[in-house]
Design an enzyme around this catalytic site. Sequence first.
Site: not given
Ligand code: AMP
Length: 230
Positions: A15, A90, A129, A175, A187
Site C-alpha cells: 500500500k 475502517r 524483511r 522493524r 496485525r
Molecule cells: P494504522 O497506522 O492505520 O495501522 O493505524 C494505527 C492505529 O490508529 C490503529 O490501530 C487505530 O488505533 C488508529 N486508527 C487509525 N485509523 C483509524 C480509523 N480509521 N478508525 C479508527 N481508528 C483508527
Amino acid sequence: MSLFVLLIGVQGAGKGEQARFITQKYGIPQLSTGDLFRAMKTRTDDFARRIQQLMAEGKLIDDETTCEVVRERLALDDAQGGVIFDGFPRTPAQADWLAGYLQSNGHALNAVILLDLDLYSAFKRAYGRVSAADGKTYNYYFNRGDVQFEFVPHETKLFPPRLKATLDGQELNRRPDDASADAVIKRIDTFVAETAPLVDYYKAAGTLHRIDAAGSIADVSAQIDAILSR
Ligand code: AMP
C-alpha cells in the site's frame, strides 16, 4: 477534476509503495488516519492522551473522533484536488460518513482498490524483511541476496529462536513490529476482522476494484494506473 482514491490492503500488500506511485503520478496527497493520530504523540492534552492509549491497546478510535480528524485534514488546501485514503474508512459507519461528506462537497470516491494478497505471503513479506543501512531491503523468503540468515536460539531457551541477518559482517535491521511473528500475525488478524465488512460494503456499492498484489511493484502500479486513468 478531483480524484479520491481508497486503498485497502493487508500489511505487506504494498500500500505504501503504491500510494507513493499515485501521489507522484496524480499529484494528490496520502491521508493516513494512523499517521494523523501518531502525529498527536507530542501533545499532552487529555484528548491526545486518550487517543495514544487506545492506539497502544490496539483498539480503534471511535468513529466520531476519527471522522472529525479526517474532516479537518480534508479542509486543507492540498486536499482540494483529492486524496488517497489509507487506513480510513475502517468501519461501515466511517464509510457512510465519507460518502455523505464527499457528496455534500460535490465529490465522490472515484475508486476503491483492494490490493489482494494471500495471508501467508503477507506474513512472509513482513516477517522476512530486513534492511541495510543504505536503505536496501532483503527478505528471508523472497530475496536473500548475499545476506546470511540464521535462527539464533533464545538465550533463555524459553522462547523460539530469533531470525538474525548479517551482510558483510554488519547486522541488518528488522522493524521491531516485524521481528515478532506473533505481532505480525496479530496485525494480519486485525486487518481481516476489520476489513472484511468494508470490502463487502464497497463490493455491494459496485465500486471495488480487486488487484492481485502478489505481482511486481511495477505490475501492480500499471494496473492501478489503468483504473485511475479511466
Ligand atoms: P494504522 O497506522 O492505520 O495501522 O493505524 C494505527 C492505529 O490508529 C490503529 O490501530 C487505530 O488505533 C488508529 N486508527 C487509525 N485509523 C483509524 C480509523 N480509521 N478508525 C479508527 N481508528 C483508527
